[in-house]
Design an enzyme around this catalytic site. Structure first.
Site, PDB file in Angstrom:
ATOM      1  N   ASP A  14       0.879  -1.189   0.000  1.00  0.00           N
ATOM      2  CA  ASP A  14       0.000   0.000   0.000  1.00  0.00           C
ATOM      3  C   ASP A  14       0.915   1.237   0.000  1.00  0.00           C
ATOM      4  OD1 ASP A  14       0.880  -0.499   2.635  1.00  0.00           O
ATOM      5  OD2 ASP A  14      -0.848   0.487   3.539  1.00  0.00           O
ATOM      6  N   HIS A 245       9.530  -1.083   8.790  1.00  0.00           N
ATOM      7  CA  HIS A 245       8.513  -2.146   8.859  1.00  0.00           C
ATOM      8  C   HIS A 245       8.558  -3.057   7.619  1.00  0.00           C
ATOM      9  CE1 HIS A 245       6.392  -0.131  12.159  1.00  0.00           C
ATOM     10  NE2 HIS A 245       6.217   0.959  11.437  1.00  0.00           N
TER      11      HIS A 245
HETATM   12  O1  RIB Z   1       2.157  -0.687  10.891  1.00  0.00           O
HETATM   13  C1  RIB Z   1       3.033  -0.456   9.837  1.00  0.00           C
HETATM   14  C2  RIB Z   1       2.430  -0.865   8.517  1.00  0.00           C
HETATM   15  O2  RIB Z   1       1.281  -0.065   8.225  1.00  0.00           O
HETATM   16  C3  RIB Z   1       3.353  -0.679   7.336  1.00  0.00           C
HETATM   17  O3  RIB Z   1       3.102  -1.674   6.383  1.00  0.00           O
HETATM   18  C4  RIB Z   1       2.938   0.665   6.801  1.00  0.00           C
HETATM   19  O4  RIB Z   1       3.319   0.839   5.471  1.00  0.00           O
HETATM   20  C5  RIB Z   1       1.458   0.639   6.994  1.00  0.00           C
HETATM   21  O5  RIB Z   1       0.842  -0.043   5.940  1.00  0.00           O
HETATM   22 CA    CA Z   2       2.724  -0.932   4.068  1.00  0.00          CA
END
Ligand code: RIB
Ligand code: CA
Length: 314
Positions: A14, A245
């Site tokens: 995303d 992340h």
């Molecule tokens: O909590 C972090 C996640 O949420 C990551 O994938 C960030 O890009 C959002 O989608």
């Molecule tokens: Ca993400």
């Protein structure tokens, strides 16, 4: 020396600032073969995340097909974008060049289903977004689960606080019914949650070391500056870093030994008043033979060294 073939993956994104780093990592890694990329709503609406994904692929000179996916959760209304974290354009409001690349004709759910069926037992899904696309593929073709090699999911918080609510992480909280379906599917699943992603940090000072000759350097520097500032605003103790992340989930696909996992039953809460979107990791009776492989520790030095090589940090 025997050569190891690159691991075939579908990357679900995303895009989003940390997704952008994950795309760069995945598309530049010789250890991964990105078969296709699927998009969805989350950090921004699906049109925006798809445009951002096309842009990164174009800058990287990648021909990997990109499939537009879900615009909203399975059963709920979408809670909306998070411009305070990823900017209105999803890339920290950095100026963006025009994109000429187009999405592939098929839709993301159809693509996931067809690719898994064509390569039974071969394909790993790396999900760094809401699990809506994968859940829809499983609803569409209930036999599909048996043919997915593994899901490596950036999502959840096992024994640490969430980042949307005290108990929930964004990718799970954003569509908990989808996450519940995927976590209960029996597909081997590695949960790369906040327990480990908060250990892998990119600092503001690192951005200056991004190879200036790379076509995405200026964009990622600007986008990540914005993203780190957002983390600083949220927590005044933050001394200038953001968690990696989504790149960490991609790195775990390349080298699963970067994280130490324990196997537990995990259920996703989607009816709780205070715990909506919580990944309930039941560790009370100890580890179990079946369940989710929950990542609990990260080899930080090894991850950061690999990350730096893959993305071009000098
Ligand atoms: O909590 C972090 C996640 O949420 C990551 O994938 C960030 O890009 C959002 O989608
Ligand atoms: Ca993400």
């Amino acid at each position: 020396m025997p050569t190891v073939s690159p691991r075939p993956i579908i990357l679900d994104v995303d895009t989003g600032v940390d997704d952008a780093w994950a795309l760069v990592y995945a598309l530049r890694s010789p250890a991964l073969k990105v078969l296709g990329i699927t998009t969805g709503y989350g950090n921004a609406d699906v049109d925006t995340t798809t445009r951002n994904t096309l842009l990164l692929a174009e800058l990287l000179g990648s021909e990997v097909p990109i499939y537009r996916g879900s615009a909203e959760p399975l059963f709920r209304a979408w809670s909306g974008p998070v411009p305070q974290i990823h900017g209105v354009n999803g890339l920290g409001d950095a100026p963006l060049p025009l994109v000429t690349r187009q999405t592939a004709d098929s839709d993301a759910v159809q693509y996931i289903r067809d690719t898994i069926r064509a390569n039974p037992g071969q394909v790993t899904l790396v999900t760094v977004a809401r699990l809506t696309n994968v859940a829809r593929a499983l609803l569409y073709d209930p036999g599909l689960a048996a043919h997915i090699d593994r899901i490596i999911c950036m999502g959840g918080a096992a024994f640490c606080p969430g980042n949307v609510t005290p108990t929930a992480e964004a990718n799970i909280w954003g569509d908990p019914e989808a996450a519940d379906l995927v976590f209960r599917s029996g597909i081997p699943l590695t949960m790369v949650g906040l327990d480990v992603t908060h250990q892998g940090r990119l600092y503001q000072r690192d951005l200056a070391q991004l190879d200036p000759a790379l076509p995405y350097t200026e964009l990622l520097r600007r986008a990540t500056d914005f993203y780190i500032e957002a983390y600083i605003k949220e927590d005044p103790r933050n001394d200038g870093w953001c968690p990696l992340h989504d790149p960490l989930a991609v790195a775990v696909a390349e080298d699963p030994t970067l994280v130490r996992t324990e196997r537990y039953p995990v259920r996703v809460e989607h009816t709780g008043v205070w715990t909506d979107g919580m990944t309930v990791v039941d560790a009370r009776w100890g580890q179990t033979p079946t369940g989710v492989d929950v990542a609990l520790d990260l080899d930080v030095d090894r991850f950061l060294a690999l990350f730096r090589t893959r993305v071009g940090l000098l």
